[in-house]
Enzyme design. Sequence first.
Site, PDB file in Angstrom:
ATOM      1  N   CYS A 112      90.380  37.435  69.200  1.00 36.98           N
ATOM      2  CA  CYS A 112      90.805  36.949  70.555  1.00 36.98           C
ATOM      3  C   CYS A 112      91.945  37.789  71.137  1.00 36.98           C
ATOM      4  CB  CYS A 112      91.074  35.493  70.303  1.00 36.98           C
ATOM      5  SG  CYS A 112      92.392  35.112  68.842  1.00 36.98           S
ATOM      6  N   CYS A 160      88.076  18.659  87.662  1.00 38.12           N
ATOM      7  CA  CYS A 160      88.245  19.786  86.935  1.00 38.12           C
ATOM      8  C   CYS A 160      86.679  20.433  86.660  1.00 38.12           C
ATOM      9  CB  CYS A 160      88.952  19.780  85.543  1.00 38.12           C
ATOM     10  SG  CYS A 160      88.757  20.899  84.444  1.00 38.12           S
ATOM     11  N   CYS A 188      93.422  27.443  85.035  1.00 41.36           N
ATOM     12  CA  CYS A 188      92.673  28.607  85.391  1.00 41.36           C
ATOM     13  C   CYS A 188      93.495  29.561  86.222  1.00 41.36           C
ATOM     14  CB  CYS A 188      91.495  28.232  86.129  1.00 41.36           C
ATOM     15  SG  CYS A 188      90.116  27.241  85.323  1.00 41.36           S
ATOM     16  N   GLN A 218      85.858  26.947  67.817  1.00 43.79           N
ATOM     17  CA  GLN A 218      85.410  27.817  69.192  1.00 43.79           C
ATOM     18  C   GLN A 218      85.326  26.746  70.388  1.00 43.79           C
ATOM     19  OE1 GLN A 218      85.469  30.811  68.840  1.00 43.79           O
ATOM     20  NE2 GLN A 218      85.388  31.238  66.434  1.00 43.79           N
ATOM     21  N   CYS A 272      96.851  23.700  89.983  1.00 46.64           N
ATOM     22  CA  CYS A 272      96.706  23.526  88.420  1.00 46.64           C
ATOM     23  C   CYS A 272      97.054  25.149  87.775  1.00 46.64           C
ATOM     24  CB  CYS A 272      95.262  23.194  88.089  1.00 46.64           C
ATOM     25  SG  CYS A 272      95.142  22.932  86.330  1.00 46.64           S
ATOM     26  N   ASP A 295      87.357  36.884  61.252  1.00 43.07           N
ATOM     27  CA  ASP A 295      87.904  36.472  62.698  1.00 43.07           C
ATOM     28  C   ASP A 295      89.251  35.843  62.538  1.00 43.07           C
ATOM     29  OD1 ASP A 295      87.733  34.815  64.996  1.00 43.07           O
ATOM     30  OD2 ASP A 295      86.588  33.301  64.266  1.00 43.07           O
TER      31      ASP A 295
HETATM   32  C1  LIG Z   1      90.450  32.414  65.065  1.00 44.94           C
HETATM   33  S1  LIG Z   1      90.351  31.132  63.946  1.00 44.94           S
HETATM   34  C2  LIG Z   1      88.754  31.442  63.112  1.00 44.94           C
HETATM   35  C3  LIG Z   1      88.004  30.293  62.410  1.00 44.94           C
HETATM   36  C4  LIG Z   1      86.461  30.606  62.049  1.00 44.94           C
HETATM   37  N1  LIG Z   1      86.301  31.671  62.001  1.00 44.94           N
HETATM   38  C5  LIG Z   1      85.938  29.825  63.261  1.00 44.94           C
HETATM   39  O1  LIG Z   1      85.185  30.561  64.013  1.00 44.94           O
HETATM   40  O2  LIG Z   1      85.780  28.635  63.463  1.00 44.94           O
HETATM   41  C6  LIG Z   1      91.176  31.916  62.703  1.00 44.94           C
HETATM   42  C7  LIG Z   1      91.749  31.323  61.394  1.00 44.94           C
HETATM   43  O3  LIG Z   1      92.433  32.271  60.462  1.00 44.94           O
HETATM   44  C8  LIG Z   1      93.143  31.265  59.732  1.00 44.94           C
HETATM   45  N2  LIG Z   1      94.524  31.983  59.296  1.00 44.94           N
HETATM   46  C9  LIG Z   1      95.546  32.150  60.091  1.00 44.94           C
HETATM   47  N3  LIG Z   1      96.534  33.032  59.646  1.00 44.94           N
HETATM   48  C10 LIG Z   1      96.018  33.236  58.393  1.00 44.94           C
HETATM   49  C11 LIG Z   1      96.233  33.974  57.059  1.00 44.94           C
HETATM   50  N4  LIG Z   1      97.336  34.470  57.033  1.00 44.94           N
HETATM   51  N5  LIG Z   1      95.621  33.854  56.112  1.00 44.94           N
HETATM   52  C12 LIG Z   1      94.162  33.330  55.940  1.00 44.94           C
HETATM   53  N6  LIG Z   1      93.735  32.527  57.179  1.00 44.94           N
HETATM   54  C13 LIG Z   1      94.441  32.597  58.199  1.00 44.94           C
HETATM   55  C14 LIG Z   1      93.218  30.127  60.717  1.00 44.94           C
HETATM   56  O4  LIG Z   1      93.653  28.710  59.992  1.00 44.94           O
HETATM   57  C15 LIG Z   1      92.056  29.843  61.327  1.00 44.94           C
HETATM   58  O5  LIG Z   1      91.124  29.042  60.674  1.00 44.94           O
END
Ligand SMILES: C[S@@+](CC[C@H](N)C(=O)[O-])C[C@H]1O[C@@H](n2cnc3c(N)ncnc32)[C@H](O)[C@@H]1O
Length: 407
Positions: free
Chosen positions: A362, A141, A67, A241, A64, A336
């Site tokens: 991330c 899994c 992982c 998440q 698989c 984030d």
């Molecule tokens: C890693 S996720 C984090 C979402 C939230 N903080 C959470 O923990 O559930 C990144 C977020 O950024 C948004 N995003 C991506 N590109 C963007 C942009 N150019 N402007 C504003 N938001 C954006 C995505 O839609 C997504 O919801």
Amino acid sequence: MTQHDILRLGHQGDGIAEGPLFAPLTLPGETVSGTVEGDRLRDVRILAPSEHRVAPPCRHFKACGGCQLMHASDDFVAGWKQDIVIRALSAQGIEAAFRPIATSPAQSRRRATFSARRTKKGAMAGFHGRASGVIVEIPDCHLLHPDLLAARPLAEALAALGGSRKGEVSVQITLSEDGLDVLARGGKPLDRALEVALAELAGQQRIARLVWEDEPIAMRTPPGQRFDGIRVVPPPGAFLQATAHGQAVLTAAMIEAVGGAGHVADLFAGCGTFALPLARGAEVHAVEGEAAMLRALDGGWRKAEGLKKVTTEARDLFRNPLLPQELERYDALVLDPPRAGAEAQVRQIAESKVPVLGFVSCNPVTFARDAAVLRAGGYLLDWVQVVDQFRWSSHIELAARFSRAHI
Ligand SMILES: C[S@@+](CC[C@H](N)C(=O)[O-])C[C@H]1O[C@@H](n2cnc3c(N)ncnc32)[C@H](O)[C@@H]1O
């Protein structure tokens, strides 16, 4: 067959010998033999194993592709992930204090995208094999939450009904508190007969919501998620998440990072994973690119009790970041961003006077790049914590706090 020493792990978790030669499922310090094919080593045999090598707990691991690092001890993986962050930061000339890694337990992943296809006998569903497009069935899994693993036959049933002979159906299933939240893509175009068949299937299973491409097929109950107890119904396929554990650790880290701030802006806010819990103690302005996610966030806030004011703004933070004068009204920010990071936004923050930032990332490389911009603007990196909700994979997630040295 030739003999090679494995020197380090690459970013995808493959061992690397001099060359560079990539040797899957090997670890640094190991001596291996194998056949060189381009830049890869095939038919690898471990001649001298690493002290960090462990027996993979899952019988599917070899085949698989889900992982990458089940053959290494938890301590080794934790050290390797933290080291990648340390090296990304040091490439930008930044040192950081690290908090202990938080790793999500086995069997805790609450969302998976199964690859499913019709077969002569019916259908099959699983994950793609290691470096191959072949589907590997994964009934045992160790990664997925048991309720999610139990939903794998549903992916098969969807492919049997709506898969084409050649292509794959990608079936994303998310556990919600109301049952399974299912989004299928890549199947046959919806016609009346397929719609009826899918709706019937949804009625028989523990499905809260079923969406086929962008078409809602069934909604028994709106599939809710809880953000620190606050219920939100995200739009189909919206970011979430990966584990409840990871969400809890990241939320606690962001609440601690912003301390007792009274006015917080949550940038890249999604459906309110951090904004809503933060609103127990602060007024929060949530900014996010996807309007549908903000509608979900707003709906959650309106139904919750005891939260301070939450406002939302749909805005592209890459093209149109919040400017220093807009940032002045906040005592703290939470960011984030997606893997690309938040370069345009941190350039504006670096010009602002906001005292404190909580940062979730991330991607260690874009995080380090953004950290360097913040540092040049006068921010100190107070701490970093690797939050490993992608157990056994090469993926890395982290939380961090920045504060202004002089305001
Ligand atoms: C890693 S996720 C984090 C979402 C939230 N903080 C959470 O923990 O559930 C990144 C977020 O950024 C948004 N995003 C991506 N590109 C963007 C942009 N150019 N402007 C504003 N938001 C954006 C995505 O839609 C997504 O919801």
